[in-house]
Structure formats: C-alpha cells, structure tokens
Design an enzyme around this catalytic site. Sequence first.
Site, mmCIF file in Angstrom:
data_model
loop_
_atom_site.group_PDB
_atom_site.id
_atom_site.type_symbol
_atom_site.label_atom_id
_atom_site.label_comp_id
_atom_site.label_asym_id
_atom_site.label_seq_id
_atom_site.Cartn_x
_atom_site.Cartn_y
_atom_site.Cartn_z
ATOM 1 N N GLU A 153 44.477 26.729 118.179
ATOM 2 C CA GLU A 153 45.314 26.112 118.964
ATOM 3 C C GLU A 153 44.671 25.997 120.292
ATOM 4 O O GLU A 153 45.402 26.673 121.374
ATOM 5 C CB GLU A 153 46.576 26.688 118.838
ATOM 6 C CG GLU A 153 47.438 26.747 117.501
ATOM 7 C CD GLU A 153 48.773 27.163 117.572
ATOM 8 O OE1 GLU A 153 49.176 27.935 118.424
ATOM 9 O OE2 GLU A 153 49.755 26.707 116.618
ATOM 10 N N GLU B 227 49.246 25.616 109.088
ATOM 11 C CA GLU B 227 50.036 26.632 109.410
ATOM 12 C C GLU B 227 51.631 25.983 109.193
ATOM 13 O O GLU B 227 51.632 24.989 109.820
ATOM 14 C CB GLU B 227 50.053 27.239 110.742
ATOM 15 C CG GLU B 227 48.661 27.988 111.157
ATOM 16 C CD GLU B 227 48.622 28.680 112.400
ATOM 17 O OE1 GLU B 227 49.898 29.048 112.994
ATOM 18 O OE2 GLU B 227 47.867 29.018 112.894
ATOM 19 N N GLU C 66 54.313 39.300 117.022
ATOM 20 C CA GLU C 66 54.556 38.800 115.799
ATOM 21 C C GLU C 66 54.948 39.386 114.656
ATOM 22 O O GLU C 66 55.024 38.756 113.427
ATOM 23 C CB GLU C 66 53.085 37.560 115.494
ATOM 24 C CG GLU C 66 53.211 36.635 116.461
ATOM 25 C CD GLU C 66 51.836 35.700 116.377
ATOM 26 O OE1 GLU C 66 51.047 35.836 115.462
ATOM 27 O OE2 GLU C 66 51.894 34.479 116.895
ATOM 28 N N LYS C 67 55.500 40.410 114.787
ATOM 29 C CA LYS C 67 56.017 41.158 113.788
ATOM 30 C C LYS C 67 57.268 40.542 113.042
ATOM 31 O O LYS C 67 57.499 41.112 111.846
ATOM 32 C CB LYS C 67 56.122 42.794 114.087
ATOM 33 C CG LYS C 67 56.991 43.045 114.963
ATOM 34 C CD LYS C 67 57.084 44.533 115.531
ATOM 35 C CE LYS C 67 57.786 45.048 116.678
ATOM 36 N NZ LYS C 67 57.513 44.402 117.877
ATOM 37 N N TYR C 68 57.961 39.931 113.773
ATOM 38 C CA TYR C 68 59.173 39.403 113.168
ATOM 39 C C TYR C 68 58.867 37.821 112.946
ATOM 40 O O TYR C 68 59.847 37.022 112.577
ATOM 41 C CB TYR C 68 60.503 39.621 114.058
ATOM 42 C CG TYR C 68 60.488 41.003 114.225
ATOM 43 C CD1 TYR C 68 60.911 41.893 113.292
ATOM 44 C CD2 TYR C 68 60.817 41.336 115.671
ATOM 45 C CE1 TYR C 68 60.954 43.114 113.639
ATOM 46 C CE2 TYR C 68 60.935 42.687 116.004
ATOM 47 C CZ TYR C 68 61.091 43.597 114.956
ATOM 48 O OH TYR C 68 61.327 44.884 115.314
ATOM 49 N N CYS D 89 38.406 30.556 130.137
ATOM 50 C CA CYS D 89 38.086 29.496 130.930
ATOM 51 C C CYS D 89 37.139 28.753 129.948
ATOM 52 O O CYS D 89 36.107 29.045 129.601
ATOM 53 C CB CYS D 89 37.455 30.021 132.210
ATOM 54 S SG CYS D 89 36.714 28.541 133.069
ATOM 55 N N CYS E 136 43.047 25.586 133.055
ATOM 56 C CA CYS E 136 42.241 26.673 134.046
ATOM 57 C C CYS E 136 42.089 25.962 135.326
ATOM 58 O O CYS E 136 41.654 24.683 135.437
ATOM 59 C CB CYS E 136 40.925 27.330 133.498
ATOM 60 S SG CYS E 136 40.112 28.544 134.604
ATOM 61 N N ARG F 110 46.090 35.502 124.531
ATOM 62 C CA ARG F 110 45.006 34.794 123.965
ATOM 63 C C ARG F 110 44.840 33.298 124.505
ATOM 64 O O ARG F 110 45.898 32.856 125.265
ATOM 65 C CB ARG F 110 45.513 34.774 122.580
ATOM 66 C CG ARG F 110 46.577 33.946 121.999
ATOM 67 C CD ARG F 110 46.997 33.899 120.414
ATOM 68 N NE ARG F 110 48.426 33.203 120.484
ATOM 69 C CZ ARG F 110 48.941 32.739 119.449
ATOM 70 N NH1 ARG F 110 48.204 33.237 118.061
ATOM 71 N NH2 ARG F 110 50.011 32.215 119.183
HETATM 72 C C1 GLA Z 1 50.497 29.519 115.941
HETATM 73 C C2 GLA Z 1 49.291 30.327 115.974
HETATM 74 C C3 GLA Z 1 49.242 31.657 114.999
HETATM 75 C C4 GLA Z 1 50.695 32.189 115.168
HETATM 76 C C5 GLA Z 1 51.847 31.361 115.029
HETATM 77 C C6 GLA Z 1 53.215 31.779 114.941
HETATM 78 O O1 GLA Z 1 50.454 28.384 115.206
HETATM 79 O O2 GLA Z 1 47.973 29.388 115.613
HETATM 80 O O3 GLA Z 1 48.346 32.321 115.468
HETATM 81 O O4 GLA Z 1 50.755 32.516 116.398
HETATM 82 O O5 GLA Z 1 51.638 30.240 115.912
HETATM 83 O O6 GLA Z 1 53.957 30.894 114.728
HETATM 84 ZN ZN ZN Z 2 38.088 27.962 134.651
#
Ligand code: GLA
Ligand code: ZN
Length: 676
Positions: A150, A307, A355-357, A115, A155, A111
């Site tokens: 985020e 977050e 991210e399951k944990y 570019c 690139c 993710r």
């Molecule tokens: C970031 C992302 C989220 C997630 C958390 C996990 O802040 O924005 O999508 O991946 O980290 O800590």
């Molecule tokens: Zn590029």
Amino acid sequence: MINQKLPKIWYGGDYNPEQWDREIWKEDERMFKLAGIDVATVNVFSWALTQPDEDTYDFSVLDETMDRLYKEGVYICLATSTGAHPAWMARKYPDVLRVDVQGRKRKFGGRHNSCPNSPSYRKFSVQIAAKLAERYKDHPGLLIWHVSNEYGGYCYCENCAAGFRTWLKERYGTLDALNKAWNTRFWGHTFYDWDEIVVPNELSEEWGGNRTNFQGISLDYRRFMSYSLLECYKLEQAALKKHTPDIPVTTNLMGFYPELDYFEWAKHMDIVSWDNYPSLNTPVSFTAMTHDLMRGLKSGDPFMLMEQTPSQQNWQPYNSLKRPGVMRLWSYQAVARGADTVMFFQLRRSVGACEKYHGAVIEHVGHEHTRVFRECAELGQELQSLSDKLLDARTQARVAIVYDWENRWALELSSGPTIALNYVNEVHKYYDALFKMNVEADMVSVEEDFSKYDIVIAPVLYMVKPGFANRAEQFVSAGGTFVTTFFSGIVNENDLVTTGGYPGELRSLLGIWAEEIDALFPDQKNEIVMKQDWNGLSGTYECGVLCDLIHSEGAEVLAEYGQDFYQGMPVLTRNRYGAGKAYYVASSPDEAFMESFLANLCEEKGIKGLLPERAPEGVETARRVKDGKEYLFLLNHSAEAAEVNIGDNPRQDLLAHSSVSGSVTVPGRGVVILES
Ligand code: GLA
Ligand code: ZN
C-alpha cells in the site's frame, strides 16, 4: 493471465507465521486445508526479521514457511517487505525517515514510512528485493511478487526537495517556463534560481490538507510524489525481474486512494491488485465502481483482489461484522467485475498491536468452529469447483466513464468556486445511474482509446490535458456520444485557465459558452426545466452544487434553469458534431434526472441492460465473457430473496449445477452465476 501455475481463482491472503510459535503453524496448515486456501501472502512486514542488521540476512523462518506451505499445497505471493523499514535502519540512516507536511522530521515508528527519495531506502529496498529473488527464484511455490505494501503518503525532506527540483528541471527546462506554468508573478513569487524552490507544505504554501496558495507547485508536488514512490516500486521490480523474469510483479493498490496516479502506476505493473475495505454503509455501486476502476487501470485486464476482511476491520470508526453471506457476496462481486483472485487480510488474527481486532479466517479462539471460518471454508470449496472457468474472462462495456487523478488533485486544490464539489461523488452519480439500469460501464483514463465505446462520460473534467479535446472531437465526429458537465474545460495541465471563454478547449465540441459559475449553499437548489418531453425526461428536476451560466453557440437547448436571475438560461444542451453528439450538463442533477437522462443516451445508442427488465432493487448484475461464453452474475445485496427475470434462453447455473430460464430466485445475500 497470471494464474497459469495455479489455474483457478486463487484463494488465501496475508499470513504472518513469524508472529507465532511452531505448534500454531501445524494448526494453520490443517485449517488452510479445511478452508481450501491455496495462496498465502507472506513476508509483508518481515524486513526486520530477515535483515536484523546492515550486514546480516537471516531467511531461515521464511525458508521454512515457503517450504512447508508448498508441501501443504499452498502457493506463495511473496512480498518484498519494504513497506516498513527496520528500526536499526532508521537509527543508522536517518535519511530513510520522512519529514511530514508540517515540516517535522519523523522518528522510527509506523509503516509506509520511508522517504521515497532516500538514497539509503532505495539502496536497501533494492538489496532485499534482489536477495529474495535470488534465493527463491527456483522455489516451486513462488507464484507472484508483492512489492512493498500500500504505497502512499508524501515526504517533504531535503532529499525530496532536491529530487523535486531535478524533476522540475526536466519537466520545464527553464525557470522561465516554470514561472509561467505556476503563474509566479502572482504575489511576487518569481524564482531566479532553482534552489529558491522549496517543497509546498505547511511551512510554505499549503495548509489544512488540500489548501494552497499556488496550485501549480502543489499539483506538481503531487505528481512528483506519485512518481517518486513509483520509482521505488520500479527499482524493486527491476531487481526482481533480473532473477525471475517470468514471475509477475504487483503491489497492492487502494481503489480511489487520492495520493497516487494509479493509471500511471499500472503502466509499470504486470497485474493490478487492490485491497477492498468497504464499510457496512458504503453504497454497493460505489464498491462496484471501484472494482471497475481497478479493472480499467490496465484497460480491462483482470485484477487481483489482494485483500479484504473475512469479517470486520479495526480501523473504521464502527467496525461492523460482515453479515452472514456478505463475505461470499462481496467476494463474487469482485470476481464479477474482473478479479481472478479472492484474498484476505488476514489468515490468522494477531494477538498484539493495532490489528488484533481485525477479522481473520482463523480467529483468536483458534479453531474452525466459527461462523467466519465456516463461511470461508464454504467459499473455498466453491472456488475450487469453479476451477479455471472464469479466469481471464473480460467485460464488454459500451459506456466509459473518465476518471483522472490529476484532475482530482486540481479540483481539490482549487480555491473556489465551492468547497461542496466532490469529484469522486460526481463521477459516482453517473456510474450509479447506469448501475441501477444494469448497464455495464468501464472506468477509463483520459488516455484510453475512446473508439471502443459508444458513450464517453467525463464528469467535471476541469483539467483538459494536451490532446484530449482533439480525441474527444474525433470520437464524436465518428458518431460517439460525449457527455461532460459544469466546471469542465477550465484549465490546462498546469491549472492555468484557458482564456477566451469556458469550457475552453471543449467549447466548440459542446457548442456553448459558460459565462459565469454560481456556487450554491448545500441547502440551496436550482431547477432543471425540460423544454419538452424527451422520452420520459420531462418536467422539472433539482440541481445544485455549481450552476454554469451558459449560452448556446449552436447547441440545442434541452433544458433551462427554473430559478434565480439566470432562470431561462440553458442547463442541458446537445451539440451535433460530425456524426455524433456532445452533451453538457451545466449543474449537478438529482437522481431522477440522471437515470432518465442516461437511459435516453443508452437508448439512442441501442445499449441495453444485462437483463430483459430492470433487476429488482438490491440486485447487482455484471457480466464476464470468455471463449464465446457469457457469465452473468446476479448478486443480491438485500437480505430477502429476489426474483430475477433472465429471459427465455436457458442458462447453466454454475453454482447450483442446473439449467434455468425465466424467473430465477436469488436468495437474500445470495449469488447466482449463469453461463450461456
Ligand atoms: C491494509 C494493509 C494490511 C492491513 C489491512 C487492514 O490493506 O495492506 O497490511 O493493515 O489494511 O485492513
Ligand atoms: Zn523525503
């Protein structure tokens, strides 16, 4: 103020119902209610779901999510989902894929992977943002837009290279000017055609992260990447604003994240939001400083805590649980420092992928009988009871600490004089000393209006941008106290040395000349020997990292080096300039020096800590003010209860609903908010 529609501290976080069946949705609603959750951030990573191919859009799941959440009293922070492109897009329009620093064309995966100069990415991201805005513009649950996620990473593809050349033409006008700015006669790198310029990566000038042969091009590439990603944000924002001019727009930032110039970004954002993920051993004052930086991005405007984890992360090497009480404590730490929201990643833990944990309000067990849920629900109730009391309250610091991303890039790219210099740590040293004295500080940009402050500290201001020296001089002339340190005033905004003696443009303000700069091995130290007692700042202190060998050119010498061939040369100077004073700290001092030094500066200016006496170890203080009322936060980061003397004036304890004065007990990992 963003919270008009929902005038309380928003409480909720990232929610991914598309990963779950409908029966679970009912459970979510039930538990959100129990937890007092009133905001859900949705659609963050749903681009592939809402646009399964180029010509098809399917908003059915999102429609349902928005409607049912609103019906259940949960408002929506609606993401545009452009933080990860769909697989079909990568296959059909490979220009959306990045080329990495090693020159490898990426394939679909991960993710934050698009570019920023891809015509296809820009087209499709704007399209999906516009579709969402058009569709939900009148949805009563829509609170705020969350663009992408985020932003980060660079690139090095051909589209970026072409964009870079265009950007350079605009910045420099002529190749002559560019060659000069990058000092390209070094190693015979003179450019005669714009197309000869290639991006600085491991195929050309850079290696190993921040190592480069040419600081000029590398610095400009960082500027250009920050600008390119910001362009993507701005394009989406414009598409949203067309349909919803009154809905605020943000994107979630990451504190001291190195790659983007957030001061520049914040100019274009309605409100700053950020993701706070300290680890168990992150110094409390470091997290505090990061909150203050996020507040400083928009000169003190409240921000969103977008977050944090309710308990543990998954991506740190050791993902400790937040100890009982710590989630609440750190939530209030954010509020104390300017956050008007408390939000989590994530509301329900996913079952698959990386991210399951990662902690969540609702854990894998699926019910509410967990420690984490109970703590979340308790905080939810408490935030409801605080209502709109703290919203939009401000801080009133008289000390500012300057932080600058471009300065950081230049320092990190610098070859010599040391690899031991860590800009953020040097900034933190100054912050930490004030923090321990319970003195409020703002983190500000080099462009901030300094006249609001009594003391401005600019640690390791290596790069002095046009106009800065002048503004610093005006500030000091008018009575301000300015502090800067070793390795400051060395270069201009292109990383070209200001000749004629360090610290360059700051030389007359500081009244010194730095002739040489010595780099110390990590276990090597020098000494700061005070020439006379200055209010308890006396005797000998340790210093290290770098030692500037300076001569006074009018500045008063307060301390000298105690060792080596430069023993006896000045290490701490004070220059009277107009009605104010400019201090130079020529090396990186130990904690004891730092505290007494800053205590003296504050004392000279009559700046007091927030309490009549220093808070006990582990207790953080912060203050917000609003409508003539003051909210004093006492945050006890230690596991044991602490007695804090708040003075004789009675204050209202907002959480315990009682009137207090004198000595107040703050439970271990507890929080007290006092109104007066
Ligand atoms: C970031 C992302 C989220 C997630 C958390 C996990 O802040 O924005 O999508 O991946 O980290 O800590
Ligand atoms: Zn590029």
